[in-house]
Scaffold this motif. Structure first.
Motif, mmCIF file in Angstrom:
data_model
loop_
_atom_site.group_PDB
_atom_site.id
_atom_site.type_symbol
_atom_site.label_atom_id
_atom_site.label_comp_id
_atom_site.label_asym_id
_atom_site.label_seq_id
_atom_site.Cartn_x
_atom_site.Cartn_y
_atom_site.Cartn_z
ATOM 1 N N MET A 113 34.787 35.717 39.756
ATOM 2 C CA MET A 113 35.489 36.946 39.409
ATOM 3 C C MET A 113 36.373 36.733 38.176
ATOM 4 N N VAL A 114 37.123 35.647 38.187
ATOM 5 C CA VAL A 114 38.036 35.346 37.077
ATOM 6 C C VAL A 114 37.259 35.171 35.771
ATOM 7 N N ARG A 115 36.134 34.478 35.847
ATOM 8 C CA ARG A 115 35.318 34.272 34.641
ATOM 9 C C ARG A 115 34.683 35.575 34.168
ATOM 10 N N ALA A 116 34.207 36.389 35.117
ATOM 11 C CA ALA A 116 33.561 37.652 34.757
ATOM 12 C C ALA A 116 34.528 38.598 34.048
ATOM 13 N N LEU A 117 35.788 38.586 34.470
ATOM 14 C CA LEU A 117 36.794 39.476 33.876
ATOM 15 C C LEU A 117 37.591 38.804 32.766
ATOM 16 N N ARG A 125 42.861 46.406 36.530
ATOM 17 C CA ARG A 125 43.479 46.616 37.835
ATOM 18 C C ARG A 125 42.488 47.291 38.797
ATOM 19 N N SER A 126 41.766 48.308 38.295
ATOM 20 C CA SER A 126 40.811 49.047 39.127
ATOM 21 C C SER A 126 39.670 48.145 39.585
ATOM 22 N N VAL A 127 39.175 47.330 38.654
ATOM 23 C CA VAL A 127 38.078 46.422 38.981
ATOM 24 C C VAL A 127 38.526 45.400 40.022
ATOM 25 N N LEU A 128 39.729 44.863 39.857
ATOM 26 C CA LEU A 128 40.237 43.867 40.792
ATOM 27 C C LEU A 128 40.437 44.447 42.184
ATOM 28 N N LEU A 129 40.904 45.684 42.241
ATOM 29 C CA LEU A 129 41.082 46.331 43.542
ATOM 30 C C LEU A 129 39.755 46.489 44.267
ATOM 31 N N LYS A 130 38.689 46.754 43.518
ATOM 32 C CA LYS A 130 37.363 46.862 44.129
ATOM 33 C C LYS A 130 36.918 45.500 44.664
ATOM 34 N N TRP A 131 37.304 44.439 43.953
ATOM 35 C CA TRP A 131 36.925 43.095 44.375
ATOM 36 C C TRP A 131 37.569 42.727 45.707
ATOM 37 N N THR A 132 38.752 43.295 45.987
ATOM 38 C CA THR A 132 39.440 42.938 47.233
ATOM 39 C C THR A 132 38.642 43.336 48.472
#
Length: 213
Positions: free
Chosen positions: A38-42, A10-17
């Protein structure tokens, strides 16, 4: 992926936004490519799938068709989602239960992340089912538009890009041509390696690169 890693994701995705923003149609190809990376990296590929088929891979003819996903009724959607969850890992009943719970949480987080990247112009496309596959299907249908029209736009972009468009950055030019060619391939217009090289050479200024062409 365990329950403990959900918050980290969740934290990583929020940074991506903060990096992913879709405010106008011209940004769609770049945004789509960034989301795929992003999807592949995570390792969240499964969250962008329904019954084993991805909504992201436009080069695969067997991938989910956006229009069909958007028009899918509730019964069909629930059936495919149940089929999808049945294939999630889990050696016993408890492990399967945890796996499904984590998967659902990750889908919810990914959906929220993608919705946050959408600007006001396309905000109306974020309504409906709160699922990343459905949201991405709506964005593709709403932004890509009719297939033939999109192919025409992409073909023009492929043939008219120049090195000056990228302030002399050859790497960015080459990446842009690859993205455009991949998008065309995904729409049924195969752009082979030779065509890509030709497009790249055509984009170079003749006064500087003329003797090598």
């Amino acid at each position: 992926m365990s329950l403990k890693t959900v918050e980290t994701t969740r934290s990583v995705l929020l940074k991506w936004t903060t990096k992913l923003k879709l405010t106008k149609d011209e940004e769609w190809l770049k945004c789509a490519t960034d989301v795929l990376r992003m999807v592949r990296a995570l390792q969240l590929e499964s969250c962008m799938e329904l019954a084993g088929k991805s909504i992201l891979d436009w080069k695969d003819p067997k991938s989910l068709k956006p229009k069909k996903v958007v028009e899918m009724n509730e019964e069909k959607w629930n059936s495919l989602m149940a089929e999808h969850e049945a294939k999630l890992p889990g050696d016993d009943e408890e492990a399967k239960r945890v796996s499904v719970k984590v998967h659902r949480q990750l889908r919810t987080i990914l959906h929220s992340t993608l919705a946050l990247t959408v600007g006001k112009k396309h905000q109306h496309l974020t309504s409906g089912r709160e699922d990343p596959v459905y949201l991405w299907a709506r964005l593709r249908v709403g932004i890509e538009g009719p297939r033939l029209f999109l192919r025409m736009k992409l073909q023009k972009k492929l043939n008219r890009q120049t090195l000056d468009d990228y302030k002399g950055d050859f790497g960015k030019l080459a990446a842009a041509i690859e993205e455009t060619a991949d998008a065309l391939t995904g729409l049924g217009k195969t752009i082979d390696e030779e065509d890509r090289i030709v497009s790249l050479m055509m984009a170079l200024p003749e006064e500087e690169y003329g003797p090598t062409l």
